[in-house]
Scaffold this motif. Structure first.
Motif, PDB file in Angstrom:
ATOM      1  N   ASP A 106      56.179  -5.522  63.456  1.00 50.10           N
ATOM      2  CA  ASP A 106      56.732  -4.553  62.529  1.00 50.10           C
ATOM      3  C   ASP A 106      58.539  -4.589  63.078  1.00 50.10           C
ATOM      4  O   ASP A 106      58.752  -3.251  62.370  1.00 50.10           O
ATOM      5  CB  ASP A 106      56.216  -2.903  63.066  1.00 50.10           C
ATOM      6  N   PHE A 107      58.127  -5.480  63.746  1.00 47.21           N
ATOM      7  CA  PHE A 107      59.995  -5.332  64.692  1.00 47.21           C
ATOM      8  C   PHE A 107      60.364  -6.822  64.682  1.00 47.21           C
ATOM      9  O   PHE A 107      59.146  -7.935  65.900  1.00 47.21           O
ATOM     10  CB  PHE A 107      59.885  -4.637  65.837  1.00 47.21           C
ATOM     11  N   ILE A 108      61.380  -7.496  64.653  1.00 52.65           N
ATOM     12  CA  ILE A 108      62.009  -8.361  65.187  1.00 52.65           C
ATOM     13  C   ILE A 108      63.643  -8.330  65.061  1.00 52.65           C
ATOM     14  O   ILE A 108      64.300  -7.512  64.601  1.00 52.65           O
ATOM     15  CB  ILE A 108      61.802  -9.309  63.925  1.00 52.65           C
ATOM     16  N   TYR A 109      64.110  -8.894  65.938  1.00 57.50           N
ATOM     17  CA  TYR A 109      65.696  -9.166  66.561  1.00 57.50           C
ATOM     18  C   TYR A 109      66.476 -10.335  66.470  1.00 57.50           C
ATOM     19  O   TYR A 109      65.306 -10.989  67.197  1.00 57.50           O
ATOM     20  CB  TYR A 109      65.601  -7.617  67.195  1.00 57.50           C
ATOM     21  N   THR A 110      67.275 -10.386  66.137  1.00 61.64           N
ATOM     22  CA  THR A 110      68.068 -11.644  67.457  1.00 61.64           C
ATOM     23  C   THR A 110      69.101 -10.988  67.473  1.00 61.64           C
ATOM     24  O   THR A 110      70.213 -10.199  66.931  1.00 61.64           O
ATOM     25  CB  THR A 110      68.071 -12.334  65.893  1.00 61.64           C
ATOM     26  N   VAL A 111      69.909 -11.471  69.281  1.00 64.11           N
ATOM     27  CA  VAL A 111      70.931 -10.732  69.782  1.00 64.11           C
ATOM     28  C   VAL A 111      71.718 -12.845  70.038  1.00 64.11           C
ATOM     29  O   VAL A 111      71.379 -13.125  69.448  1.00 64.11           O
ATOM     30  CB  VAL A 111      70.270 -10.455  71.305  1.00 64.11           C
ATOM     31  N   GLY A 112      72.882 -11.693  71.176  1.00 65.09           N
ATOM     32  CA  GLY A 112      73.367 -13.400  71.275  1.00 65.09           C
ATOM     33  C   GLY A 112      74.516 -12.979  70.176  1.00 65.09           C
ATOM     34  O   GLY A 112      75.214 -14.232  70.287  1.00 65.09           O
ATOM     35  N   ASN A 113      74.826 -12.413  69.139  1.00 69.40           N
ATOM     36  CA  ASN A 113      75.737 -13.317  67.936  1.00 69.40           C
ATOM     37  C   ASN A 113      75.204 -14.155  67.688  1.00 69.40           C
ATOM     38  O   ASN A 113      76.263 -14.789  67.147  1.00 69.40           O
ATOM     39  CB  ASN A 113      76.801 -13.226  68.260  1.00 69.40           C
ATOM     40  N   SER A 114      73.621 -14.090  67.668  1.00 71.20           N
ATOM     41  CA  SER A 114      73.063 -15.601  67.039  1.00 71.20           C
ATOM     42  C   SER A 114      72.722 -15.303  65.090  1.00 71.20           C
ATOM     43  O   SER A 114      73.332 -17.230  65.249  1.00 71.20           O
ATOM     44  CB  SER A 114      71.272 -15.473  67.338  1.00 71.20           C
ATOM     45  N   PHE A 115      73.615 -14.747  64.498  1.00 70.98           N
ATOM     46  CA  PHE A 115      74.085 -14.288  63.028  1.00 70.98           C
ATOM     47  C   PHE A 115      75.013 -15.502  62.973  1.00 70.98           C
ATOM     48  O   PHE A 115      75.018 -15.812  61.889  1.00 70.98           O
ATOM     49  CB  PHE A 115      73.832 -13.545  63.145  1.00 70.98           C
ATOM     50  N   SER A 130      63.177 -16.344  55.863  1.00 72.23           N
ATOM     51  CA  SER A 130      61.974 -15.959  57.382  1.00 72.23           C
ATOM     52  C   SER A 130      62.025 -14.500  57.556  1.00 72.23           C
ATOM     53  O   SER A 130      61.560 -14.679  57.692  1.00 72.23           O
ATOM     54  CB  SER A 130      62.677 -17.303  58.253  1.00 72.23           C
ATOM     55  N   VAL A 131      62.847 -13.794  58.309  1.00 73.18           N
ATOM     56  CA  VAL A 131      62.473 -13.194  58.987  1.00 73.18           C
ATOM     57  C   VAL A 131      61.892 -11.447  58.177  1.00 73.18           C
ATOM     58  O   VAL A 131      60.552 -11.198  58.175  1.00 73.18           O
ATOM     59  CB  VAL A 131      64.263 -11.818  59.056  1.00 73.18           C
ATOM     60  N   SER A 132      62.282 -11.727  56.330  1.00 74.92           N
ATOM     61  CA  SER A 132      61.651 -10.507  55.330  1.00 74.92           C
ATOM     62  C   SER A 132      60.082 -10.931  55.843  1.00 74.92           C
ATOM     63  O   SER A 132      58.945 -10.569  55.329  1.00 74.92           O
ATOM     64  CB  SER A 132      61.974 -11.299  53.547  1.00 74.92           C
ATOM     65  N   ARG A 133      59.594 -12.838  55.770  1.00 74.73           N
ATOM     66  CA  ARG A 133      58.838 -13.248  55.277  1.00 74.73           C
ATOM     67  C   ARG A 133      57.733 -12.460  56.240  1.00 74.73           C
ATOM     68  O   ARG A 133      56.763 -12.914  56.197  1.00 74.73           O
ATOM     69  CB  ARG A 133      58.460 -14.915  54.811  1.00 74.73           C
ATOM     70  N   HIS A 134      58.129 -12.551  57.626  1.00 76.65           N
ATOM     71  CA  HIS A 134      57.395 -12.011  58.569  1.00 76.65           C
ATOM     72  C   HIS A 134      57.342 -10.745  59.111  1.00 76.65           C
ATOM     73  O   HIS A 134      57.106 -11.042  60.152  1.00 76.65           O
ATOM     74  CB  HIS A 134      57.965 -13.185  59.965  1.00 76.65           C
ATOM     75  N   LEU A 135      58.469 -10.034  58.592  1.00 75.12           N
ATOM     76  CA  LEU A 135      57.706  -9.151  58.353  1.00 75.12           C
ATOM     77  C   LEU A 135      57.133  -7.914  58.222  1.00 75.12           C
ATOM     78  O   LEU A 135      56.951  -8.515  56.825  1.00 75.12           O
ATOM     79  CB  LEU A 135      59.194  -8.085  58.062  1.00 75.12           C
ATOM     80  N   ASN A 136      56.608  -7.189  58.580  1.00 78.76           N
ATOM     81  CA  ASN A 136      54.890  -6.420  57.382  1.00 78.76           C
ATOM     82  C   ASN A 136      56.495  -4.811  56.584  1.00 78.76           C
ATOM     83  O   ASN A 136      58.116  -4.947  56.657  1.00 78.76           O
ATOM     84  CB  ASN A 136      54.669  -4.856  58.737  1.00 78.76           C
ATOM     85  N   SER A 137      55.622  -4.246  55.522  1.00 73.61           N
ATOM     86  CA  SER A 137      56.659  -3.605  54.274  1.00 73.61           C
ATOM     87  C   SER A 137      57.550  -2.107  55.873  1.00 73.61           C
ATOM     88  O   SER A 137      56.094  -2.114  56.516  1.00 73.61           O
ATOM     89  CB  SER A 137      55.267  -2.889  53.327  1.00 73.61           C
ATOM     90  N   ASP A 138      58.347  -2.074  55.368  1.00 75.64           N
ATOM     91  CA  ASP A 138      59.322  -0.626  56.407  1.00 75.64           C
ATOM     92  C   ASP A 138      59.912  -1.695  57.912  1.00 75.64           C
ATOM     93  O   ASP A 138      59.867  -0.911  58.423  1.00 75.64           O
ATOM     94  CB  ASP A 138      58.175   0.200  56.159  1.00 75.64           C
ATOM     95  N   GLY A 139      58.982  -2.308  57.689  1.00 76.38           N
ATOM     96  CA  GLY A 139      59.524  -3.092  58.593  1.00 76.38           C
ATOM     97  C   GLY A 139      60.453  -3.400  59.729  1.00 76.38           C
ATOM     98  O   GLY A 139      61.400  -3.458  58.935  1.00 76.38           O
ATOM     99  N   ILE A 140      60.734  -3.335  61.030  1.00 78.46           N
ATOM    100  CA  ILE A 140      62.270  -3.504  61.456  1.00 78.46           C
ATOM    101  C   ILE A 140      63.241  -4.234  61.844  1.00 78.46           C
ATOM    102  O   ILE A 140      62.482  -4.939  62.237  1.00 78.46           O
ATOM    103  CB  ILE A 140      62.558  -2.167  62.830  1.00 78.46           C
ATOM    104  N   PHE A 141      64.065  -4.605  61.155  1.00 77.85           N
ATOM    105  CA  PHE A 141      65.217  -6.005  61.599  1.00 77.85           C
ATOM    106  C   PHE A 141      66.486  -5.694  62.793  1.00 77.85           C
ATOM    107  O   PHE A 141      67.293  -4.956  61.810  1.00 77.85           O
ATOM    108  CB  PHE A 141      65.309  -7.050  60.678  1.00 77.85           C
ATOM    109  N   ILE A 142      66.660  -5.619  63.686  1.00 77.72           N
ATOM    110  CA  ILE A 142      68.024  -5.731  64.224  1.00 77.72           C
ATOM    111  C   ILE A 142      69.143  -7.030  64.998  1.00 77.72           C
ATOM    112  O   ILE A 142      68.329  -7.935  65.592  1.00 77.72           O
ATOM    113  CB  ILE A 142      67.653  -5.070  65.234  1.00 77.72           C
ATOM    114  N   PHE A 143      70.165  -6.813  64.563  1.00 77.15           N
ATOM    115  CA  PHE A 143      70.824  -7.959  64.646  1.00 77.15           C
ATOM    116  C   PHE A 143      72.124  -7.647  65.162  1.00 77.15           C
ATOM    117  O   PHE A 143      72.970  -6.533  64.673  1.00 77.15           O
ATOM    118  CB  PHE A 143      70.971  -9.322  63.911  1.00 77.15           C
ATOM    119  N   GLY A 144      72.924  -8.404  65.872  1.00 73.93           N
ATOM    120  CA  GLY A 144      74.569  -8.244  66.165  1.00 73.93           C
ATOM    121  C   GLY A 144      75.121  -9.083  65.739  1.00 73.93           C
ATOM    122  O   GLY A 144      74.194 -10.576  65.752  1.00 73.93           O
ATOM    123  N   THR A 145      76.209  -9.113  65.233  1.00 78.26           N
ATOM    124  CA  THR A 145      77.570 -10.019  64.998  1.00 78.26           C
ATOM    125  C   THR A 145      79.075  -9.123  65.693  1.00 78.26           C
ATOM    126  O   THR A 145      78.792  -8.096  65.292  1.00 78.26           O
ATOM    127  CB  THR A 145      77.519 -10.713  63.827  1.00 78.26           C
TER     128      THR A 145
END
Length: 263
Positions: A106-115, A130-145
């Protein structure tokens, strides 16, 4: 200028203890991650987890975290730090552009400006797929850049001071400088980081240089990129404290939701 592929962009991470010495004290992203983690059921996936800077604090709060990174040395250091802790963390060595975890979250994230390590349009698309395939529908993805502000992209070609810290092993003072060169066509900034080690007398006894390349994405470009890969932007902030994004911001923090029904 020839683009450097991200698979050959690891020089900055070849010494995990050095990376920790310069970055482990950063915690500004943890509260927002914990906020969303508290709304999550099941495992949480930390992409490009490195040595576990964000992985371990979330696991300390009782969350099951799957920490994924392609760099074996960083994961080995994460496992070493984790070995004496009774936390629910799975460390997995995989390419974040081709994840195969046999799980959805339901929740995936990547930090440290990894994007920014995904240097081409194709690599960005592979990551988001890759993120989308591993998220449930309506799942949350958070990242910073990093925000591509004018100051960030200025290339002077000269050494610019970044920070000073004490090296944990040698106890030497380390002055860190950076030389940057930005290519506006590829939107890639090529950086040389110079670390000057000094003894108690202030004499320089060692110098170490590393190279890294980082891709910058502009806000409107990011909106389109996320939309084309099946994500809805719920919020975009100018920092991890949820302040608004402005022309003076230093970073962009995205809270995205996978489009419902997009399996």
């Amino acid at each position: 200028m020839q683009e450097k592929k991200s698979h050959y962009n690891f020089e900055e991470y070849d010494d995990p203890s050095l990376y920790d010495g310069e970055n482990e004290s950063y915690t500004s992203d943890i509260p927002l991650l914990l906020k969303w983690a508290s709304l999550t059921k099941g495992a949480i996936i930390d992409i490009a987890c490195g040595t576990g800077r964000a992985t371990i604090p979330l696991a300390r709060q009782g969350h099951h975290i799957i920490g994924v990174d392609v760099h074996k040395g960083m994961l080995d250091e994460a496992r070493r730090k984790f070995s004496d802790l009774h936390l629910e963390i799975d460390w997995v060595q995989q390419d974040c552009m081709d994840l195969n975890l046999k799980i959805r979250a339901d929740f995936i994230y990547t930090v440290g400006n990894s994007f920014q390590h995904f240097l081409t349009n194709e690599e960005q698309d592979k990551l988001l797929d890759s993120v989308s395939r591993h998220l449930n529908s309506d799942g949350i993805f958070i990242f910073g850049t990093r925000f591509p502000g004018a100051e960030e992209l200025v290339s002077t070609g000269t050494e610019e001071f970044w920070q000073t810290y004490e090296d944990a092993e040698s106890k030497l003072q380390v002055d860190v400088f950076c030389i940057s060169s930005y290519d506006p066509i590829s939107q890639i900034q090529h950086n040389t980081t110079i670390r000057k080690y000094k003894n108690e007398a202030g004499e320089e006894v060692k110098e170490k240089k590393t190279e890294i390349s980082l891709r910058y994405v502009f806000p409107r470009e990011m909106e389109r990129l996320l939309s084309m890969n099946g994500f809805k932007v719920l919020n975009v902030y100018g920092d991890w404290n949820e302040n608004p994004l402005t022309g003076e911001s230093k970073e962009m923090v995205y809270v995205c939701q996978k489009a419902g029904g997009n399996q």
